[in-house]
Motif scaffolding. Structure first.
Motif, PDB file in Angstrom:
ATOM      1  N   ALA A  52      11.051 -19.326  -8.850  1.00  0.00           N
ATOM      2  CA  ALA A  52      11.427 -20.238  -8.014  1.00  0.00           C
ATOM      3  C   ALA A  52      10.542 -20.505  -6.875  1.00  0.00           C
ATOM      4  CB  ALA A  52      12.838 -19.526  -7.556  1.00  0.00           C
ATOM      5  N   PHE A  53       9.843 -19.503  -6.329  1.00  0.00           N
ATOM      6  CA  PHE A  53       9.001 -19.720  -5.099  1.00  0.00           C
ATOM      7  C   PHE A  53       7.636 -19.918  -5.370  1.00  0.00           C
ATOM      8  CE2 PHE A  53      13.067 -17.962  -3.370  1.00  0.00           C
ATOM      9  CZ  PHE A  53      13.039 -18.726  -2.227  1.00  0.00           C
ATOM     10  N   ASP A  54       7.264 -19.729  -6.842  1.00  0.00           N
ATOM     11  CA  ASP A  54       5.940 -20.124  -7.099  1.00  0.00           C
ATOM     12  C   ASP A  54       4.851 -19.300  -6.501  1.00  0.00           C
ATOM     13  OD1 ASP A  54       4.021 -21.226  -8.835  1.00  0.00           O
ATOM     14  OD2 ASP A  54       3.818 -23.021  -7.476  1.00  0.00           O
ATOM     15  N   HIS A  55       5.172 -18.059  -6.277  1.00  0.00           N
ATOM     16  CA  HIS A  55       4.355 -17.111  -5.694  1.00  0.00           C
ATOM     17  C   HIS A  55       4.776 -15.600  -5.948  1.00  0.00           C
ATOM     18  CE1 HIS A  55       2.424 -15.158  -2.059  1.00  0.00           C
ATOM     19  NE2 HIS A  55       1.698 -16.271  -1.962  1.00  0.00           N
ATOM     20  N   PRO A  56       3.592 -14.677  -5.771  1.00  0.00           N
ATOM     21  CA  PRO A  56       4.097 -13.322  -5.923  1.00  0.00           C
ATOM     22  C   PRO A  56       5.122 -12.921  -4.733  1.00  0.00           C
ATOM     23  CG  PRO A  56       1.773 -13.635  -6.191  1.00  0.00           C
ATOM     24  CD  PRO A  56       2.273 -14.829  -5.941  1.00  0.00           C
ATOM     25  N   VAL A  57       6.390 -12.327  -4.949  1.00  0.00           N
ATOM     26  CA  VAL A  57       7.165 -12.206  -3.909  1.00  0.00           C
ATOM     27  C   VAL A  57       7.820 -10.635  -4.257  1.00  0.00           C
ATOM     28  CG1 VAL A  57       8.889 -13.436  -5.151  1.00  0.00           C
ATOM     29  CG2 VAL A  57       9.168 -12.971  -2.617  1.00  0.00           C
ATOM     30  N   TRP A  58       7.937  -9.969  -2.891  1.00  0.00           N
ATOM     31  CA  TRP A  58       8.652  -8.630  -3.175  1.00  0.00           C
ATOM     32  C   TRP A  58      10.136  -8.899  -2.959  1.00  0.00           C
ATOM     33  CZ3 TRP A  58       3.745  -9.119  -2.152  1.00  0.00           C
ATOM     34  CH2 TRP A  58       2.831  -8.532  -2.853  1.00  0.00           C
ATOM     35  N   VAL A  59      11.023  -8.446  -3.758  1.00  0.00           N
ATOM     36  CA  VAL A  59      12.673  -8.841  -3.468  1.00  0.00           C
ATOM     37  C   VAL A  59      13.217  -7.551  -3.204  1.00  0.00           C
ATOM     38  CG1 VAL A  59      14.319 -10.075  -4.538  1.00  0.00           C
ATOM     39  CG2 VAL A  59      12.356 -10.745  -5.136  1.00  0.00           C
ATOM     40  N   PHE A  60      13.994  -7.669  -2.142  1.00  0.00           N
ATOM     41  CA  PHE A  60      14.855  -6.487  -1.824  1.00  0.00           C
ATOM     42  C   PHE A  60      16.378  -6.900  -1.455  1.00  0.00           C
ATOM     43  CE2 PHE A  60      10.601  -5.666  -0.272  1.00  0.00           C
ATOM     44  CZ  PHE A  60      10.268  -4.435  -0.867  1.00  0.00           C
ATOM     45  N   PRO A  61      17.016  -6.820  -2.743  1.00  0.00           N
ATOM     46  CA  PRO A  61      18.794  -7.133  -2.379  1.00  0.00           C
ATOM     47  C   PRO A  61      19.257  -6.379  -1.336  1.00  0.00           C
ATOM     48  CG  PRO A  61      17.968  -7.171  -4.725  1.00  0.00           C
ATOM     49  CD  PRO A  61      16.920  -6.383  -3.984  1.00  0.00           C
ATOM     50  N   VAL A  62      20.112  -7.045  -0.600  1.00  0.00           N
ATOM     51  CA  VAL A  62      21.154  -6.100   0.453  1.00  0.00           C
ATOM     52  C   VAL A  62      22.249  -6.903   0.433  1.00  0.00           C
ATOM     53  CG1 VAL A  62      19.241  -5.163   1.898  1.00  0.00           C
ATOM     54  CG2 VAL A  62      20.051  -7.482   2.143  1.00  0.00           C
ATOM     55  N   ALA A  63      23.249  -6.306   0.836  1.00  0.00           N
ATOM     56  CA  ALA A  63      24.777  -6.920   0.753  1.00  0.00           C
ATOM     57  C   ALA A  63      24.965  -7.968   2.063  1.00  0.00           C
ATOM     58  CB  ALA A  63      25.717  -5.807   0.723  1.00  0.00           C
ATOM     59  N   THR A  64      24.361  -7.941   3.169  1.00  0.00           N
ATOM     60  CA  THR A  64      24.654  -8.754   4.184  1.00  0.00           C
ATOM     61  C   THR A  64      23.530  -9.251   4.925  1.00  0.00           C
ATOM     62  OG1 THR A  64      24.269  -6.854   6.130  1.00  0.00           O
ATOM     63  CG2 THR A  64      26.615  -7.025   5.047  1.00  0.00           C
ATOM     64  N   GLY A  65      23.770 -10.402   5.512  1.00  0.00           N
ATOM     65  CA  GLY A  65      22.812 -11.220   6.093  1.00  0.00           C
ATOM     66  C   GLY A  65      22.141 -10.585   7.453  1.00  0.00           C
TER      67      GLY A  65
END
Length: 348
Positions: A52-65
């Motif tokens: 989606a972002f067309d780039h290596p990305v580290w993704v860290f899901p969390v529950a709140t903004g």
């Protein structure tokens, strides 16, 4: 049976979970899976985000903004440092002190603006003044911007680049609060890459909850050194879910096939429909440009009270000095229908 007219325009947080997210949760709710983010759903989410972002990305899901913003800022700001942001920013007004807590005392330094969009010249002045303070001043270490802004306005790509380039020249990390990132992408008709890493951002708080999720936020990091040990920050902060696949599945459902962008475009379209109708009302005044899914309007007190008496829900905002009437905020979302908007306008 036709669903009842929705009268609640208080926030996009009031919307139900979209069917695709709910189906994703049901789909993965079987069997055993590795815990703490080692599951296949989290791995799939990372691949989807990279596409989606067309780039290596580290993704860290969390529950709140709140967790996403606070944890991200803690990765780039020392306890003796400072984060510079707009005075309307969510981190400065609506996080209950969480950013300062997670940063172990680092300061937030808000800059005033007329519409939620920071002026590059004001940032220049603040950086010069801060640099002259020496050891007696908390050094600014991070620039945090909000897109879409808290007033429903949207930074242009050039405006973002002007701010992030100044920040980088001064050695600052850059963070984007994207609770309504999809709405700004829809407004600008740009790509996720153009509005994030190509615009000079190191970290993004990706918002999914306002866009059809249940509890679906993520910190996206485009710079490896900031991603290092970030999982430990999440754990120490109490935001590491053991059954993380349930967070990841929500985000994956939104990102897959661009559902989050289609939801955002629909919400923006409903906001434009609402704004168009309000502009035709002789007693209504819109103090800000309507670019995303938030509409601010000044109405006479009698009109506001009458709408409330009919069961409509919205926030009364602090009305700026010199304005005659009541400033209210109306928010559309993925679930808002044209008839909901039309019913509100007819009632008004």
């Amino acid at each position: 049976m036709t669903e009842a007219i929705r009268k609640n325009f208080a926030s996009d947080n009031i919307a139900p979970v979209c069917p695709e997210v709910m189906n994703a949760l049901i789909r993965i709710n079987k069997g055993a899976a590795p815990s703490y983010g080692e599951d296949s759903e989290t791995e799939r989410l990372t691949a989807l985000m990279r596409d989606a972002f067309d780039h290596p990305v580290w993704v860290f899901p969390v529950a709140t903004g709140t967790a996403a913003n606070s944890l991200a800022l803690s990765a780039s700001t020392a306890p003796f440092g400072a984060v510079i942001c707009d005075q309307s920013a969510h981190i400065a007004n609506d996080e209950g002190g969480a950013p300062e807590f997670f940063m172990h005392g680092a300061r937030l330094m808000p800059l005033p603006s007329p519409d939620g969009r920071m002026d590059p010249a004001a940032l220049d002045r603040a950086l010069v003044t801060n640099g002259e303070g020496g050891v007696h001043t908390s050094p600014i270490q991070t620039l945090s911007l909000t897109q879409s802004t808290e007033w429903g306005t949207v930074y242009s790509l050039d405006h973002l680049a002007a701010l992030t380039s100044r920040a980088r020249e001064s050695g600052l990390a850059t963070h984007l609060d994207g609770a309504r990132l999809g709405n700004s992408i829809a407004a600008l008709n740009c790509t996720p890459a153009e509005i994030t890493w190509k615009a000079g951002f190191d970290m993004v708080s990706f918002g999914g909850t306002k866009n059809g999720g249940m509890a679906s936020e993520a910190v996206l990091i485009f710079k490896e050194e900031l991603a290092r040990n970030f999982s430990r920050r999440i754990k120490r902060g109490g935001h590491l879910w053991s059954k993380q696949r349930y967070l990841s599945a929500q985000l994956a459902a939104l990102v897959e096939n661009d559902l989050w962008l289609r939801h955002a475009l629909h919400a923006n379209t409903m906001a434009q429909r609402l704004a168009h109708g309000l502009r035709r009302h002789p007693a209504a005044s819109l103090p800000f440009e309507v670019q995303s899914n938030e509409v601010f309007v000044v109405l006479p007190e009698r009109s506001v009270a009458a709408l409330e008496a009919q069961g409509f829900v919205f926030y009364r905002w602090t009305t700026p000095p010199g304005i005659d009437g009541v400033l209210i905020r109306l928010v559309t979302c993925w679930a808002t229908e044209a008839r909901d908007v039309d019913h509100f306008l007819e009632a008004l």
